[in-house]
Design a protein around this motif. Structure first.
Motif, PDB file in Angstrom:
ATOM      1  N   LYS A   1     -10.505  -0.978   7.840  1.00  9.64           N
ATOM      2  CA  LYS A   1     -11.284  -0.686   9.046  1.00  9.64           C
ATOM      3  C   LYS A   1     -11.218  -1.853  10.032  1.00  9.64           C
ATOM      4  O   LYS A   1     -11.302  -3.020   9.652  1.00  9.64           O
ATOM      5  CB  LYS A   1     -12.761  -0.439   8.680  1.00  9.64           C
ATOM      6  N   LYS A   2     -11.091  -1.516  11.312  1.00 13.02           N
ATOM      7  CA  LYS A   2     -11.251  -2.521  12.349  1.00 13.02           C
ATOM      8  C   LYS A   2     -12.741  -2.770  12.563  1.00 13.02           C
ATOM      9  O   LYS A   2     -13.592  -2.001  12.076  1.00 13.02           O
ATOM     10  CB  LYS A   2     -10.583  -2.062  13.652  1.00 13.02           C
TER      11      LYS A   2
ATOM     12  N   ASP B   1     -13.742   6.845  11.739  1.00 14.54           N
ATOM     13  CA  ASP B   1     -12.615   6.623  10.828  1.00 14.54           C
ATOM     14  C   ASP B   1     -11.821   5.362  11.175  1.00 14.54           C
ATOM     15  O   ASP B   1     -11.017   4.900  10.361  1.00 14.54           O
ATOM     16  CB  ASP B   1     -11.654   7.822  10.858  1.00 14.54           C
ATOM     17  N   GLU B   2     -12.068   4.818  12.373  1.00  7.22           N
ATOM     18  CA  GLU B   2     -11.260   3.691  12.831  1.00  7.22           C
ATOM     19  C   GLU B   2     -11.934   2.335  12.663  1.00  7.22           C
ATOM     20  O   GLU B   2     -11.286   1.362  12.294  1.00  7.22           O
ATOM     21  CB  GLU B   2     -10.890   3.880  14.306  1.00  7.22           C
ATOM     22  N   PHE B   3     -13.232   2.263  12.971  1.00  9.68           N
ATOM     23  CA  PHE B   3     -13.860   0.944  12.930  1.00  9.68           C
ATOM     24  C   PHE B   3     -15.299   0.999  12.447  1.00  9.68           C
ATOM     25  O   PHE B   3     -15.923   2.062  12.357  1.00  9.68           O
ATOM     26  CB  PHE B   3     -13.786   0.255  14.301  1.00  9.68           C
ATOM     27  N   VAL B   4     -15.811  -0.196  12.138  1.00 10.62           N
ATOM     28  CA  VAL B   4     -17.223  -0.412  11.817  1.00 10.62           C
ATOM     29  C   VAL B   4     -17.844  -1.144  13.000  1.00 10.62           C
ATOM     30  O   VAL B   4     -17.232  -2.048  13.571  1.00 10.62           O
ATOM     31  CB  VAL B   4     -17.377  -1.251  10.531  1.00 10.62           C
ATOM     32  N   LEU B   5     -19.054  -0.738  13.380  1.00  6.62           N
ATOM     33  CA  LEU B   5     -19.753  -1.368  14.498  1.00  6.62           C
ATOM     34  C   LEU B   5     -20.769  -2.369  13.967  1.00  6.62           C
ATOM     35  O   LEU B   5     -21.689  -1.998  13.228  1.00  6.62           O
ATOM     36  CB  LEU B   5     -20.459  -0.316  15.354  1.00  6.62           C
TER      37      LEU B   5
ATOM     38  N   VAL C   1     -14.118 -12.130  12.529  1.00  6.08           N
ATOM     39  CA  VAL C   1     -13.692 -10.892  11.867  1.00  6.08           C
ATOM     40  C   VAL C   1     -13.603  -9.711  12.828  1.00  6.08           C
ATOM     41  O   VAL C   1     -13.108  -8.645  12.451  1.00  6.08           O
ATOM     42  CB  VAL C   1     -14.621 -10.522  10.688  1.00  6.08           C
ATOM     43  N   SER C   2     -14.073  -9.879  14.066  1.00  3.64           N
ATOM     44  CA  SER C   2     -14.123  -8.758  15.008  1.00  3.64           C
ATOM     45  C   SER C   2     -12.813  -8.613  15.773  1.00  3.64           C
ATOM     46  O   SER C   2     -12.227  -9.593  16.224  1.00  3.64           O
ATOM     47  CB  SER C   2     -15.277  -8.939  16.001  1.00  3.64           C
ATOM     48  N   ASP C   3     -12.399  -7.362  15.954  1.00  2.00           N
ATOM     49  CA  ASP C   3     -11.180  -7.060  16.700  1.00  2.00           C
ATOM     50  C   ASP C   3     -11.450  -6.871  18.187  1.00  2.00           C
ATOM     51  O   ASP C   3     -10.574  -7.097  19.023  1.00  2.00           O
ATOM     52  CB  ASP C   3     -10.532  -5.793  16.144  1.00  2.00           C
ATOM     53  N   ILE C   4     -12.677  -6.455  18.516  1.00  2.00           N
ATOM     54  CA  ILE C   4     -13.074  -6.224  19.899  1.00  2.00           C
ATOM     55  C   ILE C   4     -14.535  -6.636  20.050  1.00  2.00           C
ATOM     56  O   ILE C   4     -15.342  -6.443  19.136  1.00  2.00           O
ATOM     57  CB  ILE C   4     -12.931  -4.734  20.295  1.00  2.00           C
TER      58      ILE C   4
END
Length: 392
Positions: free
Chosen positions: A213-214, A250-254, A290-293
């Motif tokens: 997961k992103k 399905d793509e990322f965790v907030l 660890v964050s992508d965005i």
């Protein structure tokens, strides 16, 4: 009842008298007292300076001044501490040779003669600060009393850390500060440039986030006029988490990181593993790693995060009100932001889609922003600060 007693004028006057009297005693020259966000965290630049000194200068006695609610954290970490406003604290704080702190201290707590006070502050300013604020909307304060308090506090600072030349001029104006400015970059950001892949993987594992997961970090600031009572602010999400989960689950965790002044307890259990409240996570720098965005608004977090060269989205749904009434800005964020500014939920989701697929909207604008604000960030800011603080 206990809180009311502590805040009464008689009690605060007594605190000041005791503090001043004990401050006349000889200084403990090897004692350094640290504090972060009113004793509620083990974080930020005070943490970076503490850990550097613990490793490089073991001859100093290093103690944290903490809120009683932080006792379990400091106990678990094995960090030396003293509870704020306890009898032991009164015997230590005014006699310490050095203070290291990142926010304003209570007005009744003057710096004793012979104490060196390092104010690290906690961000590069976008929104106007202190004396530069035209209208004060903070509960319990008028424009006059707020600015008087700013000046009383800044007179206590021996040193003030600045992350860049842009901030140095603003800090002089906003705080009425005439002391020594250490233009070094922020110590708290050093780990962004020195962390290993293993350390980053360990952080992700601690947060219990699947490797496939992103991660998107949502870190908004507070609004001066949105509060429960003095010192306790609230925050209302301006996008629907269930819609975000349906579209991106399905793509990322907030990860949601509320400002330290926001007193609400958010319940995200309905969203399962999609949303994780990391407001109490000890160190936001680890969340950056660890964050992508990053999604933010007017918080200074984007200045720090920009050094990682990852996409930033600005969700400024109330930009006109915030810019024109509440605070105002020091530069034209609408022109110079290192990422897209969006004002509604659908545009936010579209911006997330774009960032996940393509990265920066304008790599050139992002690089220009980095050159202006991140040029001192190289993993050695703490070393520069300590060398100047203890220069003989």
């Amino acid at each position: 009842m206990l809180t009311k007693i502590k805040k009464s004028k008689i009690t605060l006057s007594l605190f000041k008298i005791v503090f001043l009297a004990l401050g006349l005693l000889p200084k403990k020259k090897d004692l350094i007292i640290f504090e972060s966000f009113h004793g509620k965290q083990y974080s930020d630049s005070p943490r970076s300076i503490y850990e550097y000194l613990a490793k490089k200068h073991p001859n100093y006695k290093l103690v944290w001044s903490i809120d009683r609610g932080s006792v379990p954290l400091f106990t678990a970490l094995g960090i030396p501490y003293v509870k704020r406003f306890s009898p032991k604290w009164f015997l230590m704080k005014p006699r310490a040779k050095y203070w290291v702190n990142n926010v304003r201290l209570p007005i009744w707590m003057p710096r004793p003669k012979g104490t060196t006070y390092l104010q690290t502050w906690h961000g590069t300013p976008l929104k106007k600060l202190g004396l530069d604020i035209d209208e004060v909307h903070i509960p319990g304060s008028t424009r006059k009393t707020y600015k008087e308090d700013i000046l009383k506090e800044s007179k206590n600072w021996s040193y003030l850390i600045s992350p860049n030349n842009y901030s140095s001029g603003i800090f002089r104006s906003a705080f009425g500060f005439n002391g020594v400015m250490i233009e070094s970059g922020y110590p708290r950001n050093d780990k962004l440039y020195t962390a290993s892949e293993t350390e980053v993987a360990d952080i992700k594992e601690t947060l219990k986030i699947p490797k496939d997961k992103k991660i998107i970090l949502y870190a908004p600031t507070w609004r001066d006029d949105d509060y429960f009572k003095v010192g306790q602010y609230k925050f209302t999400f301006q996008f629907e988490l269930d819609k975000m989960k349906e579209r991106f689950g399905d793509e990322f965790v907030l990860l949601t990181r509320m400002h330290y002044l926001v007193a609400e307890n958010f319940d995200f259990t309905a969203y399962g593993d999609f949303v994780k409240d990391v407001s109490s996570y000890p160190d936001i720098a680890e969340l950056y790693l660890v964050s992508d965005i990053l999604i933010t608004d007017y918080s200074s977090v984007f200045f720090d995060y920009a050094g990682l060269n990852r996409p930033i989205i600005f969700y400024m749904y109330d930009i006109e009100d915030y810019r024109d009434r509440l605070r105002g800005f020091y530069f034209d964020i609408e022109k110079d932001a290192p990422g897209p500014i969006v004002e509604n939920e659908e545009d936010l989701f579209e911006a997330i889609d774009y960032a996940l697929e393509n990265g920066h909207v304008s790599p050139e604008a992002f690089k220009s922003f980095q050159d202006r604000f991140c040029y001192l960030e190289d993993g050695k800011a703490t070393e520069r600060v300590v060398k100047q603080l203890f220069a003989r």
